[in-house]
Design an enzyme around this catalytic site. Structure first.
Site, short mmCIF file in Angstrom:
data_model
loop_
_atom_site.label_atom_id
_atom_site.label_comp_id
_atom_site.label_asym_id
_atom_site.label_seq_id
_atom_site.Cartn_x
_atom_site.Cartn_y
_atom_site.Cartn_z
N ALA A 151 5.45 -5.05 -9.14
CA ALA A 151 4.78 -4.87 -10.45
C ALA A 151 3.27 -4.65 -10.24
O ALA A 151 2.67 -3.77 -10.85
CB ALA A 151 5.00 -6.09 -11.32
N GLY A 152 2.68 -5.45 -9.35
CA GLY A 152 1.24 -5.34 -9.10
C GLY A 152 0.88 -3.99 -8.48
O GLY A 152 -0.18 -3.43 -8.75
N ASP A 153 1.78 -3.46 -7.66
CA ASP A 153 1.53 -2.14 -7.05
C ASP A 153 1.59 -1.06 -8.12
O ASP A 153 0.77 -0.14 -8.14
CB ASP A 153 2.54 -1.85 -5.94
CG ASP A 153 2.46 -2.89 -4.83
OD1 ASP A 153 1.38 -3.47 -4.65
OD2 ASP A 153 3.49 -3.13 -4.18
N ASN A 164 -3.32 -9.52 -3.55
CA ASN A 164 -1.95 -9.66 -3.04
C ASN A 164 -1.80 -10.86 -2.11
O ASN A 164 -1.40 -10.73 -0.94
CB ASN A 164 -1.58 -8.38 -2.29
CG ASN A 164 -0.53 -7.58 -3.02
OD1 ASN A 164 0.28 -8.15 -3.75
ND2 ASN A 164 -0.54 -6.28 -2.83
N GLU A 172 0.84 -1.21 0.00
CA GLU A 172 0.00 0.00 0.00
C GLU A 172 0.87 1.25 0.00
O GLU A 172 0.49 2.28 -0.54
CB GLU A 172 -0.95 0.01 1.21
CG GLU A 172 -1.80 -1.25 1.35
CD GLU A 172 -1.03 -2.43 1.94
OE1 GLU A 172 0.12 -2.26 2.39
OE2 GLU A 172 -1.60 -3.54 1.94
N GLY A 220 0.12 -9.25 -20.45
CA GLY A 220 -0.73 -8.07 -20.31
C GLY A 220 -1.85 -8.27 -19.31
O GLY A 220 -1.63 -8.76 -18.20
N LYS A 235 -4.56 -9.69 -14.10
CA LYS A 235 -3.19 -9.41 -14.56
C LYS A 235 -2.55 -10.70 -15.08
O LYS A 235 -2.57 -11.72 -14.40
CB LYS A 235 -2.36 -8.85 -13.39
CG LYS A 235 -2.87 -7.49 -12.92
CD LYS A 235 -2.19 -7.03 -11.64
CE LYS A 235 -2.83 -7.63 -10.42
NZ LYS A 235 -2.30 -7.13 -9.14
N LEU A 236 -1.97 -10.62 -16.28
CA LEU A 236 -1.45 -11.83 -16.93
C LEU A 236 0.06 -11.78 -17.10
O LEU A 236 0.61 -12.47 -17.96
CB LEU A 236 -2.14 -12.00 -18.29
CG LEU A 236 -3.68 -12.04 -18.25
CD1 LEU A 236 -4.25 -11.91 -19.65
CD2 LEU A 236 -4.16 -13.33 -17.59
O1 KDG Z 1 3.70 -5.71 -3.52
C1 KDG Z 1 5.05 -5.59 -3.19
C2 KDG Z 1 5.11 -6.07 -1.79
O2 KDG Z 1 5.10 -7.45 -1.77
C3 KDG Z 1 6.25 -5.64 -1.00
O3 KDG Z 1 6.61 -4.28 -1.15
C4 KDG Z 1 6.15 -6.04 0.45
O4 KDG Z 1 3.97 -5.51 1.20
C5 KDG Z 1 4.82 -6.35 1.03
C6 KDG Z 1 4.54 -7.71 1.46
O5 KDG Z 1 3.80 -7.85 2.43
O6 KDG Z 1 5.02 -8.66 0.86
#
Ligand code: KDG
Length: 311
Positions: A255-257, A165, A35, A230, A225-226
């Site tokens: 990448a996801g962030d 996540n 976040e 893409g 997300k692939l």
């Molecule tokens: O999305 C990237 C995160 O994995 C990293 O910055 C750390 O928040 C994190 C986690 O809990 O893995």
């Protein structure tokens, strides 16, 4: 009124110099936290982002605080906690694929956050609340606080973006992880799962079927997300694939962030869904070209250069 509110756990990240943490001799210090990465990315694009967390009253807590302050993220609600420590994360260096991750974060300062720390959001009334599936995994209090914000978003008609996540190592068991994350996903407006995460959450493997599953639960926009392929995007009356950008990958974490930054900023800028997901793919690609978790997130100028193909 701020543009975006989010909350979660930031950590000091030590990135090793070998493919295993065990074998690494030199570690480089960064700041991590999903976040927080999203907040930094949005602040670099010029948004007013409130990031809430609790930091330990220790050197790492102060280091993170100063780091976030420099990034111009609104930290007026960040608190220090003298009875718990700041979380720490280690990662290895991999040429191909995801690095090895190890945490010291149990009973951390951030895991002691609860819904009373988020009371301010009612008054703040942001346009967007962004949540991830990491925060509900770190303690019962943060789980309750995450659901509290999701409910508040519904009541106040605030757009809720949600990135699952998945962090199986933070959950007691897979069944609980899937139940909690799906409950949050169903209450979100914009859901952003990775394809492997979506497979775990739904048992489905085709992006179209996955999107349909979440749309049927009331989610407004689903973006699967692939990775290199893409993303697949769907809402009630449109759905399509959007290609990624081909770049040299240094580290996949973050990448996801970056992708979430593209989605949230695209929505806030009033871009079309196609332009929004293209921006998300671009920022995700820019992030994987760097070793830390947020060092590739661009300002407006760099983003536009990248999109014009200058970089
Ligand atoms: O999305 C990237 C995160 O994995 C990293 O910055 C750390 O928040 C994190 C986690 O809990 O893995």
């Amino acid at each position: 009124m701020s543009d975006v509110v989010t909350f979660g756990e930031p950590m000091v990240l030590f990135a090793g110099d070998r493919s295993e943490i065990y074998n690494s001799d030199q570690f480089t210090k960064y700041v991590a936290g999903s976040e927080l990465n999203v907040s930094i990315g949005l602040a670099r694009l010029g948004y007013d982002v409130i990031y809430m967390t609790k930091l330990g009253e220790d050197p790492f807590g102060h280091y993170i605080y100063d780091f976030i302050k420099k990034e111009k993220v609104n930290i007026s609600h960040v608190k220090f906690d003298s009875s718990h420590l700041t979380g720490i994360m280690f990662k290895s260096k991999r040429e191909n694929g995801d690095p090895e991750i190890f945490y010291f974060r149990k009973h951390s300062a951030a895991s002691s956050m609860n819904r009373s720390d988020l009371e301010f959001v009612k008054k703040e009334n942001p346009k967007i609340i962004h949540l991830t599936g990491i925060t509900p995994a770190i303690s019962n209090d943060t789980k309750d606080a995450t659901f509290y914000l999701a409910k508040l978003a519904k009541e106040k008609n605030i757009t809720l973006t949600f990135d699952p996540n998945l962090r199986p190592q933070l959950w007691k068991d897979k069944t609980e992880m899937v139940r909690v994350i799906n409950d949050l996903a169903f209450s979100s407006d914009v859901f952003l799962p990775g394809i492997k995460e979506a497979e775990i959450l739904t048992g489905l493997s085709e992006p179209q079927k996955i999107a349909q599953f979440y749309l049927s639960k009331g989610v407004r926009i689903v973006v699967v997300k692939l990775g290199e392929k893409g993303a697949f995007v769907a809402k009630s009356n449109e759905s399509y694939f959007i290609n990624s950008f081909s770049v040299k990958v240094i580290d996949t974490v973050g990448a996801g962030d970056g992708f979430a930054v593209g989605i949230i900023s695209g929505l806030a800028d009033g871009l079309s869904l196609r332009e929004t997901v293209t921006r998300a793919n671009a920022i995700g690609a820019m992030q994987v070209m760097t070793p830390g978790d947020n060092d590739g997130l661009p300002n407006r100028e760099k983003l536009e250069e990248f999109l014009r193909g200058v970089v």
